[in-house]
Scaffold this active site. Structure first.
Site, PDB file in Angstrom:
ATOM      1  N   ASP A 197     -14.745 -25.085  -5.644  1.00  0.00           N
ATOM      2  CA  ASP A 197     -13.987 -23.848  -5.838  1.00  0.00           C
ATOM      3  C   ASP A 197     -14.878 -23.030  -6.747  1.00  0.00           C
ATOM      4  O   ASP A 197     -15.026 -23.354  -7.929  1.00  0.00           O
ATOM      5  CB  ASP A 197     -12.641 -24.129  -6.515  1.00  0.00           C
ATOM      6  CG  ASP A 197     -11.821 -22.861  -6.605  1.00  0.00           C
ATOM      7  OD1 ASP A 197     -12.383 -21.819  -6.979  1.00  0.00           O
ATOM      8  OD2 ASP A 197     -10.620 -22.904  -6.290  1.00  0.00           O
ATOM      9  N   HIS A 198     -15.499 -21.984  -6.198  1.00  0.00           N
ATOM     10  CA  HIS A 198     -16.544 -21.329  -6.991  1.00  0.00           C
ATOM     11  C   HIS A 198     -16.006 -20.682  -8.267  1.00  0.00           C
ATOM     12  O   HIS A 198     -16.760 -20.401  -9.183  1.00  0.00           O
ATOM     13  CB  HIS A 198     -17.360 -20.342  -6.134  1.00  0.00           C
ATOM     14  CG  HIS A 198     -16.667 -19.053  -5.841  1.00  0.00           C
ATOM     15  ND1 HIS A 198     -15.722 -18.930  -4.867  1.00  0.00           N
ATOM     16  CD2 HIS A 198     -16.777 -17.822  -6.412  1.00  0.00           C
ATOM     17  CE1 HIS A 198     -15.291 -17.676  -4.843  1.00  0.00           C
ATOM     18  NE2 HIS A 198     -15.909 -16.982  -5.764  1.00  0.00           N
TER      19      HIS A 198
ATOM     20  N   HIS B 198      -8.248 -20.603  -5.964  1.00  0.00           N
ATOM     21  CA  HIS B 198      -8.685 -19.928  -7.195  1.00  0.00           C
ATOM     22  C   HIS B 198      -7.555 -19.698  -8.202  1.00  0.00           C
ATOM     23  O   HIS B 198      -7.699 -19.986  -9.385  1.00  0.00           O
ATOM     24  CB  HIS B 198      -9.334 -18.578  -6.859  1.00  0.00           C
ATOM     25  CG  HIS B 198     -10.367 -18.650  -5.780  1.00  0.00           C
ATOM     26  ND1 HIS B 198     -11.227 -19.713  -5.647  1.00  0.00           N
ATOM     27  CD2 HIS B 198     -10.695 -17.795  -4.771  1.00  0.00           C
ATOM     28  CE1 HIS B 198     -12.038 -19.500  -4.621  1.00  0.00           C
ATOM     29  NE2 HIS B 198     -11.724 -18.354  -4.064  1.00  0.00           N
TER      30      HIS B 198
END
Ligand code: BG6
Length: 483
Positions: A176-177, A239
C-alpha cells in the site's frame, strides 16, 4: 548476498513511472545494496538494450532534475529484460535459467514484484511455485503484490489461499504505497517517540478525527478499471483504512513487523459493524458532474467518485470518538490530511459569549507539502481578552535537503531487506474488506443513501457539509495548510 528484483509487468505504467525511477534514485543515493540486478519481464519482445533505452527516457521524465547521465549509465548495466508470458509454464523455466545466468554462483536474494494486471497475480504465483522459483534455496525468495488485493472479501481470501500454497506469509509483501510516504511513517514517530501527544490521544481529549484524501484529478483514461472499482475499493479499503489504523493503533512493544501489524489489526477488529439504518446515516456517496460523460463510463453509472464513512471504534481509547474518512476525485485541491480535532476546554473564560472559540486541532498533512500544524488559541495583542487561532508549523522539507523520497523507494528497500512493517498482512487485508464489503452491498440496495452530484472543484457534495453540521461539527476544508 546479491539481490535480484524481478518485475512482472515490465512494460506497464507503474514500472516506468514509479519502480525504475525509485530504484535509480536509490542507486544514485548509494542506498541500493551492492550487486542488485533488475530484471523486467513481460510479453513484449525487447532486447536488453532496447528496454534500457526506453527506461532512460521515462526515468529522465519522472526524476526531472535528479537525472544524471553518468549515474544512469552505471545503473543500466544491471538492468535486464526477459520476455515471457505468465500463462506459459515453459517461460518460467527459461526465466529461472536466465536468472541463474546473471546471478553470482552462490545465488542471490530475489524479490518478485507483481505489477501486472491483478487478474494475473494468482497465475504468476502458481507458475513461480511450479517452476521451483519460490523456494528459499540459494537466497531468500519474496513476492511483492500490488493493489488491488482482491475486489471483495471472497476474492481476497481466495487469493491469500492460493498464495499461501506457494509462499509463506513472511515471504509476502502486499503493497500500500501510502505506508511508504514519509509523513505516514512519521505518524509512528510523532505518536510513539514523544511524550507530549500520547497522553492526549484518546477519547478524553479528542472530539473526532477527520481523514481526508482529496484529489483534484478526475478519472482520466481509467474508466475501465474505475467504474468497476469505485472509490471505496480504490481508496478506502487500502489507503484510508491504513491511515486510520496508524492514527488509532496502540503502541507496539517493539517496531517489529508482526507486532506493528498486530496492533493495526486490533483497530480493524474494533470497528463497529454498520447495520440497517447505519448505512444511510453514517455514509455519504457522491459522483462528480460529468463523470458519466467520461470516455468508457456507462451513461447511467452509479459508481461513486466521492465518499464519506463515519466509523466508530469500540475500544477503551476511542469509544465515542467518530473517525470520519473522506475521499474524492475532482475535488478542490490535492491534499491528504489527518485532522485530530480536540475537545473544547471544560470551562470557557474568553470569547464564549459571542460564539464558542475553535478548539485545538492538530493537522497532519501527508501531502503535497509534508508537515504538521498545531492550531491553538492566543491572545489578540492590544485588544481586551480577545482570542484567535494561531498555527504552529513544522515542515519536513525545512529539515531535509532536496525532495523527500517517493514512497516506492522506502518500500522497495524494505522488501529487499526483509522488513514487512510497512506492508499489509493477510488478516489485515481481509479485515479491511470485511468493513468495506457490507457498505458496498448496502450501497447497491434500497438501504443506500442517495448518490449526490457535486461540481468538479468542490469539497464533494453540499450534503456532505450539511451532514457534518447536523452533528455539530465542521469539515476542515482547507487546501494544503502548509505550502
Ligand atoms: C491509487 C489509486 O492507489 O492511489 C488512484 O488507484 C489514486 O486512484 C492514487 O489517484 C493516489 O495516490 P497518491 O499517492 O497520488 O495520493
Amino acid at each position: 548476498m546479491a539481490h535480484t528484483i524481478i518485475i512482472f509487468g515490465a512494460s506497464g505504467d507503474l514500472t516506468s513511472r514509479k519502480l525504475i525511477p525509485a530504484l535509480y534514485r536509490l542507486f544514485q543515493k548509494q542506498q541500493l545494496p551492492a550487486e542488485t540486478r533488475i530484471v523486467g519481464v513481460s510479453r513484449s519482445p525487447f532486447e536488453h538494450e532496447q528496454w534500457r533505452d526506453q527506461l532512460a527516457e521515462s526515468t529522465k521524465k519522472f526524476t526531472g532534475d535528479g537525472f544524471d547521465t553518468e549515474t544512469w549509465h552505471a545503473f543500466r548495466e544491471n538492468v535486464f529484460y526477459h520476455s515471457g508470458d505468465i500463462k506459459d509454464a515453459d517461460d518460467f523455466g527459461k526465466l529461472g535459467k536466465f536468472l541463474e545466468s546473471i546471478e553470482p554462483e552462490q545465488g542471490a536474494d530475489r524479490v518478485y514484484y507483481l505489477s501486472t494486471m491483478p487478474q494475473l497475480y494468482e497465475e504468476a504465483i502458481v507458475q513461480l511455485g511450479r517452476a521451483g522459483l519460490a523456494e528459499d534455496s540459494a537466497g531468500s525468495r519474496r513476492v511483492v503484490i500490488e493493489k488491488p488485493f482482491g475486489t471483495d472479501l471472497k476474492t481476497a481470501r481466495a487469493l491469500n489461499t492460493s498464495i499461501h500454497r506457494v509462499f509463506r506469509e513472511d515471504q509476502i509483501y502486499r503493497i500500500d504505497h501510502y505506508l511508504g510516504k514519509e509523513t505516514v511513517q512519521n505518524m509512528f514517530v510523532l505518536r510513539f517517540a514523544n511524550t507530549i501527544f500520547e497522553p492526549l490521544w484518546n477519547r478524553n481529549y479528542i472530539d473526532h478525527v477527520q481523514i481526508t484524501v482529496a484529489e483534484e484529478v478526475e478519472i482520466g483514461r481509467r474508466a475501465g478499471y474505475y467504474d468497476q472499482a469505485g472509490i471505496l475499493r480504490d481508496m478506502f479499503q487500502n489507503h484510508l483504512l491504513q491511515l486510520m489504523m496508524i492514527t488509532a493503533m496502540e503502541p507496539p512493544a517493539r517496531f517489529d513487523a508482526n507486532l506493528v501489524r498486530d496492533e493495526k489489526v486490533k483497530v480493524l477488529h474494533s470497528v463497529r459493524p454498520q447495520r440497517g439504518g447505519d448505512f444511510a446515516q453514517d455514509t455519504v456517496r457522491g459522483q462528480y458532474c460529468g463523470y458519466r460523460d467520461e470516455e468508457g463510463v456507462p451513461p447511467e453509472s452509479p459508481t461513486e467518485t466521492f465518499a464519506v464513512l463515519k466509523l466508530h471504534l469500540d475500544n477503551w481509547r476511542w469509544r465515542g470518538v467518530p473517525f470520519y474518512l473522506r475521499s474524492g476525485k475532482a475535488m478542490s485541491c490535492r491534499t491528504t490530511q489527518i485532522v485530530i480535532q480536540f475537545r473544547q476546554p471544560p470551562h470557557l473564560l474568553f470569547g464564549a459569549k459571542i460564539r464558542e472559540p475553535e478548539a485545538n486541532r492538530l493537522v497532519i498533512q501527508v501531502q503535497p507539502a509534508e508537515g504538521i500544524q498545531l492550531h491553538f488559541q492566543t491572545k489578540v495583542p492590544d485588544a481586551e481578552m480577545k482570542t484567535r487561532m494561531s498555527p504552529l508549523d513544522f515542515r519536513f522539507h525545512q529539515s531535509t535537503h532536496g525532495d523527500l523520497p517517493d514512497a516506492y523507494q522506502r518500500l522497495l528497500l524494505d522488501a529487499m531487506n526483509g522488513d514487512a512493517s510497512l506492508f499489509a498482512r493477510s488478516d489485515e487485508v481481509e479485515l479491511a474488506w470485511g468493513i468495506i464489503d457490507p457498505i458496498l452491498g448496502a450501497w447497491r440496495s434500497p438501504a443506500a443513501p442517495p448518490l449526490e452530484l457535486y461540481k468538479a472543484g468542490a469539497w464533494g457534495p453540499e450534503t456532505s457539509t450539511d451532514w457534518m453540521r447536523s452533528q455539530g461539527r465542521e469539515w476542515f476544508d482547507v487546501c494544503p495548510v502548509l505550502k
